[in-house]
Design an enzyme around this catalytic site. Structure first.
Site, PDB file in Angstrom:
ATOM      1  N   HIS A  19       0.872  -1.193   0.000  1.00  0.00           N
ATOM      2  CA  HIS A  19       0.000   0.000   0.000  1.00  0.00           C
ATOM      3  C   HIS A  19       0.905   1.238   0.000  1.00  0.00           C
ATOM      4  CE1 HIS A  19      -2.775   3.079   1.308  1.00  0.00           C
ATOM      5  NE2 HIS A  19      -3.759   2.281   0.917  1.00  0.00           N
ATOM      6  N   GLU A  70      -3.991   2.178  -7.389  1.00  0.00           N
ATOM      7  CA  GLU A  70      -4.357   3.279  -6.506  1.00  0.00           C
ATOM      8  C   GLU A  70      -3.452   4.474  -6.779  1.00  0.00           C
ATOM      9  OE1 GLU A  70      -6.572   2.001  -2.737  1.00  0.00           O
ATOM     10  OE2 GLU A  70      -4.455   1.925  -2.284  1.00  0.00           O
TER      11      GLU A  70
HETATM   12  P1  PGA Z   1      -9.622   6.043   0.279  1.00  0.00           P
HETATM   13  O1  PGA Z   1      -8.441   5.007   0.625  1.00  0.00           O
HETATM   14  O2  PGA Z   1     -10.787   5.226  -0.230  1.00  0.00           O
HETATM   15  O3  PGA Z   1      -9.920   6.722   1.570  1.00  0.00           O
HETATM   16  O4  PGA Z   1      -9.088   6.969  -0.760  1.00  0.00           O
HETATM   17  C1  PGA Z   1      -8.122   3.985  -0.270  1.00  0.00           C
HETATM   18  C2  PGA Z   1      -6.891   3.276   0.189  1.00  0.00           C
HETATM   19  O5  PGA Z   1      -5.977   3.914   0.734  1.00  0.00           O
HETATM   20  O6  PGA Z   1      -6.762   2.056   0.005  1.00  0.00           O
END
Ligand code: PGA
Length: 250
Positions: free
Chosen positions: A94, A167
């Protein structure tokens, strides 16, 4: 293919009682949804056992793991320990761990292999820091490197499969998601890269970064987007319901 929704609770909530209530609420949505997507809950390690005891229809996930089953890793949790608790998915790489704990692609690769070896499914997170001032080619090369280094040797492992979460870091936690069209385009690119690496075509590629009730339906209208990694909205049952129902196609 069933969509996959993973709720990443990060460092929330503050008590085990609140974690149980949130898990109950999430599981209740899954139970009531017709043809529900696969819904996984990734609580802090500390609450994994309590969440496992609470859920029936959701899947247990972890937010991170050590890259070794045995070794002097003070403060870490080993893959075999997660597996013994009933964990099925493990988030790896992450962006918050890459940034705050200096996790490299090589470390992610070790973790992915350890997770697979323990019989669980890794969820590899990739994504660029910014698109401002960068060419599309630069952004793609950056993500490609995360994938090729992070997944090195993985196609050869007889495994339960891998999940990828795209992401873009600039879209995380601020309510400013990527446009569904741009996210779908990146996910198409990611699918090309992982298929060249030798991963199966059925490997789910999720989008993450401010997924919420306002954008879930449009995001899931793109068939390339196989689900979502949801942070903030996974902590609000009302909002999560929209995301899960949108993923179920309603
Ligand atoms: P968020 O977080 O939905 O608050 O943007 C997503 C993540 O960090 O996996």
């Amino acid at each position: 293919m069933r969509k996959v929704i993973i709720g990443n609770w990060k460092c929330n909530p503050g008590t085990v009682q609140a974690a149980i209530a949130l898990a109950e609420g999430t599981d209740g949505i899954v139970f009531r949804a017709e043809d529900p997507p696969i819904v996984a809950i990734a609580p802090p390690h500390l609450y994994l056992d309590a969440v496992r005891e609470t859920i029936e229809d959701s899947v247990l996930a972890a937010q991170d793991t050590s890259w070794e089953d045995v070794g002097p890793h003070t403060g870490s949790v080993a893959p075999r320990q997660l597996r013994a608790l009933g964990v099925k998915y493990v988030i790896v790489g992450h962006s918050e761990r890459r940034a705050a704990h200096n996790e490299t692609n090589e470390m992610c690769n070790e973790k992915i292999k350890a997770v697979l070896k323990a019989g669980m499914t890794p969820v590899l997170c990739v994504g660029e820091l910014t698109r401002k001032g960068k060419t599309k080619r630069f952004v793609r090369e950056f993500v490609k490197k995360q994938l090729t280094e992070g997944l090195k040797g993985v196609a050869k492992i007889k495994q339960k499969g891998v999940i990828i979460a795209y992401e873009p870091i600039w879209a995380i936690g601020n309510g400013k998601a990527d446009t569904p069209a741009d996210a779908a385009e990146m996910i198409c690119f990611i699918k090309e890269v992982i298929s060249k690496i030798g991963l199966p075509k059925t490997t789910p590629v999720l989008y993450g970064g401010s997924v919420n009730e306002g954008n879930a339906e449009e995001l899931f209208s793109y068939e390339e987007i196989d689900g979502a990694l949801v942070g903030t909205a996974s902590l609000k049952i009302g909002e999560l319901r929209y995301v899960i129902e949108a993923a179920a196609g309603r």
